[in-house]
Design an enzyme around this catalytic site. Structure first.
Site, short mmCIF file in Angstrom:
data_model
loop_
_atom_site.label_atom_id
_atom_site.label_comp_id
_atom_site.label_asym_id
_atom_site.label_seq_id
_atom_site.Cartn_x
_atom_site.Cartn_y
_atom_site.Cartn_z
N HIS A 155 -58.12 58.90 90.95
CA HIS A 155 -57.66 58.04 89.86
C HIS A 155 -58.22 58.50 88.51
O HIS A 155 -58.36 57.71 87.59
CB HIS A 155 -58.03 56.58 90.09
CG HIS A 155 -57.68 56.08 91.45
ND1 HIS A 155 -56.47 55.50 91.76
CD2 HIS A 155 -58.37 56.13 92.64
CE1 HIS A 155 -56.45 55.18 93.05
NE2 HIS A 155 -57.59 55.57 93.61
N SER A 276 -54.51 76.16 64.41
CA SER A 276 -53.57 75.28 63.72
C SER A 276 -53.31 75.84 62.32
O SER A 276 -54.20 76.46 61.72
CB SER A 276 -54.19 73.89 63.62
OG SER A 276 -53.66 73.19 62.51
N LYS A 282 -59.28 74.05 64.60
CA LYS A 282 -58.60 73.84 65.88
C LYS A 282 -58.58 75.06 66.79
O LYS A 282 -58.43 76.19 66.36
CB LYS A 282 -57.15 73.40 65.63
CG LYS A 282 -57.05 72.00 65.08
CD LYS A 282 -57.22 70.94 66.15
CE LYS A 282 -55.93 70.79 66.90
NZ LYS A 282 -56.05 69.78 67.95
N ASN A 284 -56.53 75.40 70.33
CA ASN A 284 -55.67 74.69 71.27
C ASN A 284 -55.39 75.52 72.52
O ASN A 284 -55.22 76.73 72.43
CB ASN A 284 -54.33 74.34 70.61
CG ASN A 284 -54.50 73.46 69.39
OD1 ASN A 284 -55.39 72.61 69.35
ND2 ASN A 284 -53.67 73.67 68.39
N GLU A 289 -50.57 74.66 78.00
CA GLU A 289 -49.57 73.62 77.70
C GLU A 289 -48.16 74.16 77.92
O GLU A 289 -47.29 73.48 78.44
CB GLU A 289 -49.71 73.15 76.25
CG GLU A 289 -51.00 72.38 75.99
CD GLU A 289 -51.27 72.15 74.50
OE1 GLU A 289 -50.30 71.93 73.74
OE2 GLU A 289 -52.43 72.22 74.09
N TYR A 316 -14.57 80.87 97.51
CA TYR A 316 -15.07 81.16 96.17
C TYR A 316 -14.35 80.32 95.13
O TYR A 316 -13.13 80.16 95.17
CB TYR A 316 -14.90 82.66 95.81
CG TYR A 316 -15.44 82.97 94.43
CD1 TYR A 316 -16.78 83.27 94.24
CD2 TYR A 316 -14.62 82.90 93.30
CE1 TYR A 316 -17.30 83.51 92.98
CE2 TYR A 316 -15.12 83.14 92.03
CZ TYR A 316 -16.46 83.44 91.87
OH TYR A 316 -16.97 83.67 90.62
N1 ARG Z 1 -17.99 87.22 87.71
C1 ARG Z 1 -17.82 86.59 88.97
C2 ARG Z 1 -19.09 85.82 89.36
O1 ARG Z 1 -20.10 86.09 88.85
C3 ARG Z 1 -17.51 87.59 90.03
C4 ARG Z 1 -16.64 87.10 91.14
C5 ARG Z 1 -15.33 86.76 90.61
N2 ARG Z 1 -14.34 86.55 91.59
C6 ARG Z 1 -13.20 86.00 91.25
N3 ARG Z 1 -12.36 85.85 92.20
N4 ARG Z 1 -12.94 85.61 90.05
O2 ARG Z 1 -19.04 84.92 90.17
#
Ligand code: ARG
Length: 462
Positions: A155, A276, A282, A284, A289, A316
């Site tokens: 504490h 400072s 000072k 620091n 920090e 993707y």
């Molecule tokens: N520049 C894209 C990335 O970093 C690469 C992959 C892109 N693929 C796509 N089908 N657009 O994710």
């Protein structure tokens, strides 16, 4: 025109080109992109998909491009969205039609996942090396000040005396666990997406095990959809960075507190302090920090990627392009913080007298006095209360437990004898904690050998 421009009649405008580009971020992965392409083309040739001559031309061209990038001559152009297209179009300009065969059976989706995994494996190892260096600095400080007594706190109130070395070693364990977390992130990245192509795999007879071996991955990823969509390895890495930044922030918070006039337990080296612009006196602890502050952005990087991945459908999506900037930032920030903290710890001065002066305050022998009574048969709860009375007496007199007379002690309990003075001696109180993991000198010596053995093991892993 972009490499995919066949089905388009108009290009994107300059703004959208720039907005959609990841080149400024992913150009750091050029070496991994080139390694991935060399492995892919060599495998294509081995499988008879392209000729050996084409594979050789691709390899030669990519190596020349690598040199150009390293010497700063490569003409990076934002009209190529990312490092993958930048290198591929430069290759084609250089070697002609052979270059156009490189992308056979590959998509940027498996390519970017491959590059990012290779790159983050490298960064994870570099972070582990910096982690080890920080632990070495902490061990060194602990060793140099092995017997120094520090008031231990709970504490933030005086609790029991501990060895300063025990306190430093506590941090080495925290960072040792961070090393393990970095290892886990490394393992998560260590799988090969190549051959997954856009999302479904490919009809070409690619040998995924060959590229796995060539690129040093431990195994090919089993599911092509997962291979191009998974970014867990980045979450793992940023999580490891975040936890380690939290540990650094705790260490730095203590060093900031300890270097204040109120504590004076350590003196920061001038090289890790700033002055400072208005107050001439000072000094620091700016860098401590700053490290404490940087934990915020790294945890932010983790939150950002978690939110990007949330609800994202397979496979993707362009959202995934947002993955690298935060992960790179987390790794860069942690690495810099490790380096800075290691230097700062190595350069600071430990003020044993200031620690001892404070350790004498706050009745830190109280537990041991209670234990004295309990060991003579008094139930511990009763002993606790008796010593509470003695503390109250001291409070009223404005003195310490060591200033009480034997009579004062015996007024509280006849079990007290002259040997009670041994329970009031700070080094003896510390030394008595011989239990495994305790702060007693002997126990800390045992711990020190364990810390060093772990460091040895971790160094060997690198
Ligand atoms: N520049 C894209 C990335 O970093 C690469 C992959 C892109 N693929 C796509 N089908 N657009 O994710």
């Amino acid at each position: 025109m972009a490499l995919w421009s066949g089905r388009f009649e108009e290009g994107v405008d300059e703004f959208t080109q720039r907005f959609g580009a990841s080149l400024p971020v992913d150009k750091r992965m050029y070496a991994e992109d080139i390694a991935g392409s060399i492995a892919h083309s060599a495998m294509l040739a081995k499988q008879g998909v392209i000729s050996a001559e084409d594979a050789a031309a691709i390899k030669g061209g990519l190596e020349a491009i690598s040199t150009e990038i390293e010497t700063g001559e490569f003409p990076f152009d934002i009209n190529n969205e990312d490092i993958h297209m930048s290198i591929e179009s430069a290759l084609t300009q250089r070697i002609g039609s052979a270059g156009k065969r490189l992308h056979t059976g590959r998509s940027r989706n498996d390519q970017v996942a491959t590059d990012t995994r290779l790159y983050m494996k490298k960064r994870a190892k570099q972070l582990m090396a910096a982690n080890v260096a920080l632990r070495e600095a902490l061990v060194q400080k602990a060793q140099e000040n092995f017997n120094v007594i520090l008031p231990g706190y709970t504490h933030l109130q005086h609790a029991q005396p501990v060895l300063f070395s025990h306190h430093m070693l506590a941090y080495t364990w925290m960072f040792a666990r961070d090393f393990e977390r970095l290892q886990a992130a490394y393992r998560a990245a260590d799988a090969n997406p190549l051959g997954s192509a856009a999302l479904a795999g490919t009809t070409y007879p690619l040998d995924r095990f060959a590229t796995t071996e060539a690129l040093g991955f431990s195994h090919p990823i089993s599911n092509s959809l997962d291979a191009v969509s998974d970014r867990d390895f980045l979450l793992d890495l940023i999580y490891a960075c975040s936890v380690s930044c939290l540990h650094l922030s705790r260490l730095c918070e203590e060093l900031i507190l300890w270097s204040s006039a109120e504590f004076g337990f350590v003196t920061m080296a001038d090289s890790y302090s700033t002055g400072s612009s208005i107050m001439p006196q000072k000094k620091n602890s700016d860098f401590a920090e700053l490290i404490r502050g940087k934990s915020g952005r790294v945890v932010g990087d983790l939150m950002a990627l978690m939110m990007t991945l949330k609800s994202l459908p397979l496979a993707y999506n362009k959202d995934l392009q947002e993955d690298k900037e935060g992960a790179m930032d987390a790794a860069d920030t942690l690495e810099d913080c490790y380096v800075c903290a290691a230097g700062m710890v190595a350069a600071m001065t430990v003020n044993a007298d200031a620690m001892m002066a404070q350790a004498k305050k706050g009745y830190m022998a109280a537990t041991d006095v209670a234990d004295y009574l309990a060991k003579k048969g008094m139930p511990f709860r009763q002993a606790h209360e008796a010593v509470g009375h003695l503390v109250l007496l001291c409070d009223k007199r404005g003195c310490g437990l060591e200033d009480l007379t034997l009579q004062d002690f015996q007024n509280e309990s006849p079990l007290f004898e002259a040997d009670i003075v041994e329970c009031l001696d700070l080094p003896a109180i510390v030394a008595a904690r011989t239990i495994y993991g305790g702060t007693g000198h002997e126990a800390v010596r045992v711990q020190m050998t364990e810390v060093k053995a772990q460091l040895e093991k971790d160094r060997a892993y690198l």
